[in-house]
Design an enzyme around this catalytic site. Structure first.
Site, short mmCIF file in Angstrom:
data_model
loop_
_atom_site.label_atom_id
_atom_site.label_comp_id
_atom_site.label_asym_id
_atom_site.label_seq_id
_atom_site.Cartn_x
_atom_site.Cartn_y
_atom_site.Cartn_z
N CYS A 182 -0.65 -3.60 -10.27
CA CYS A 182 -0.56 -2.16 -9.73
C CYS A 182 -0.55 -1.04 -10.60
CB CYS A 182 0.27 -2.12 -8.35
SG CYS A 182 2.12 -2.54 -9.02
N HIS A 225 6.56 -1.94 -6.80
CA HIS A 225 5.05 -1.76 -6.44
C HIS A 225 4.97 0.00 -7.01
CE1 HIS A 225 1.25 -1.96 -4.82
NE2 HIS A 225 1.50 -1.35 -3.51
N ASP A 240 -3.47 2.92 -2.26
CA ASP A 240 -2.67 1.47 -2.34
C ASP A 240 -3.65 0.71 -3.35
OD1 ASP A 240 -1.12 -0.62 -2.59
OD2 ASP A 240 0.02 -0.33 -0.74
#
Length: 391
Positions: free
Chosen positions: A172, A304, A325
């Site tokens: 991520c 995250h 995202d």
């Protein structure tokens, strides 16, 4: 003496009287034997208890060391530091699994492998997880549709990148850097800084770029956490690595640390207010939809990270962040490109104050270009402190 000539003998230990000295001696001997046995038993019991305690302590230490080793290995696996390979190895392994399950044909496997190897050789992303045009679609949506929004501020154009077979579960941070970079590449202000980065780099290339920043002297403490090596691993990165990489490219940025909640029920209204100031400063006015010149913001919390691409102000004054995202697949993001959208797809992006309730957040915000002298000063400063605290 009893007075009638009979001699009595008293036991010095229990005051028992005897008429015979020999009987008294035998009686006292019994006392002494009983005392010696009792003392010896106590000593043996104490020795046994001490030995058992020593063995228990040794077992507990062994179990604690075992738990610590297992926890350390778990953390290594979680953060990609277990030498299990990196992007390329995971990509190939997951494709082989897809072939075994009948979800991919061998021909497709070999073609995708060849494409992947070519992209890695050139250090560029293959673009297969990219969605472009979402910001433009949002502008049109807000102008034509949404009636409960008083104002909305949007960043400059941003491409969305989601995780692939090669980085699922750990990529991520790299994907958010790609999103941020896609915006900077569209802004002529950063042309000189990015003259060697004209295309979006692959994840292994980004890892090498961060290692280059470490070699320049940025964030030695953070570098030591990764043993100064990212390339070929599945290591997670965060705000400090993004800061070091951007600053090494002479891109001016800052880390803001929201280290504790500032609202009820563990919320972070100060974070929302900061983002509003970031986008609305120099962009105030009566327009409902404002397409700013601001790059997106990197948003990090434990486990995250996401990319802030804008913020809504509702008519009731509540604020709502708009987030890209990297965990959201392209087929979902592409729903936002439909001009006749009824707004339901915006649920993918919208985050109200009550939606962000992690204990801590960090953001990395870009704001201009550094001179060589400023870059050197920030490199030195990053060796001491890279995070500004928000009280």
């Amino acid at each position: 003496d009893t007075g009638n000539g009979e001699q009595l003998y008293e036991c010095p230990m229990c005051s028992l009287t005897c008429t015979n000295i020999q009987i008294l001696e035998e009686h006292v001997d019994l006392h002494l034997q009983e005392q010696n046995f009792s003392e010896g038993g106590n000593i043996r019991d104490l020795e046994l208890a001490q030995r058992l305690q020593t063995e228990e302590d040794k077992w507990q230490r062994s179990e604690e060391e075992k738990r610590e080793r297992e926890e350390f290995k778990k953390l290594q696996r979680q953060y990609g530091l277990d030498n299990s390979g990196g992007y390329k190895q995971q990509f190939l392994k997951n494709m082989e699994r897809e072939v075994d399950r009948g979800r991919m044909q061998p021909f497709d496997y070999h073609k995708r492998k060849a494409d992947m190897m070519e992209c890695l050789a050139f250090g560029i992303d293959d673009g297969k997880t990219k969605t472009s045009g979402v910001i433009e679609a949002l502008c049109k949506y807000y102008q034509d549709e949404n009636k409960d929004v008083r104002h909305v501020w949007l960043s400059t154009g941003v491409d969305h990148f989601h995780s692939s077979l090669g980085d699922r579960g750990w990529g991520c941070g790299y994907r958010n850097f790609q999103m941020l970079l896609s915006s900077l590449l569209q802004n002529s202000l950063y042309n000189d800084c990015l003259r060697d980065t004209t295309r979006i780099p692959s994840i292994p290339k980004i890892q090498s770029m961060i290692e280059d920043a470490w070699r320049e002297g940025f964030d030695p403490h953070g570098a030591s956490h990764f043993n100064n090596r990212l390339h070929g691993s599945k290591a997670w990165i965060g705000a400090c690595e993004i800061y070091s990489l951007l600053t090494s490219l002479r891109i001016k940025c800052q880390i803001i640390d929201f280290h504790k909640p500032t609202g009820p029920v563990d919320t972070h209204p100060r974070l929302f207010e900061w983002v509003l100031r970031y986008y609305s400063t120099d962009n105030e006015g009566g327009a409902k939809v404002v397409r700013t010149s601001k790059p997106p913001i990197y948003l990090q919390h434990q486990g995250h990270s996401r990319t802030v691409v804008g913020i809504e102000e509702k008519k009731n004054k509540t604020l709502c962040l708009l987030l890209f995202d990297p965990g959201c697949p392209a087929q979902e993001m592409q729903k936002l490109l439909k001009q006749n959208s009824d707004g339901t797809s915006l649920k993918l992006l919208r985050k109200f104050v009550g939606s962000l309730k992690e204990k801590q957040y960090q953001i990395v915000a870009v704001d201009g270009v550094l001179s060589l002298e400023e870059k050197a000063a920030r490199c030195h400063a990053s060796q001491v402190l890279t995070s500004e605290k928000i009280p």
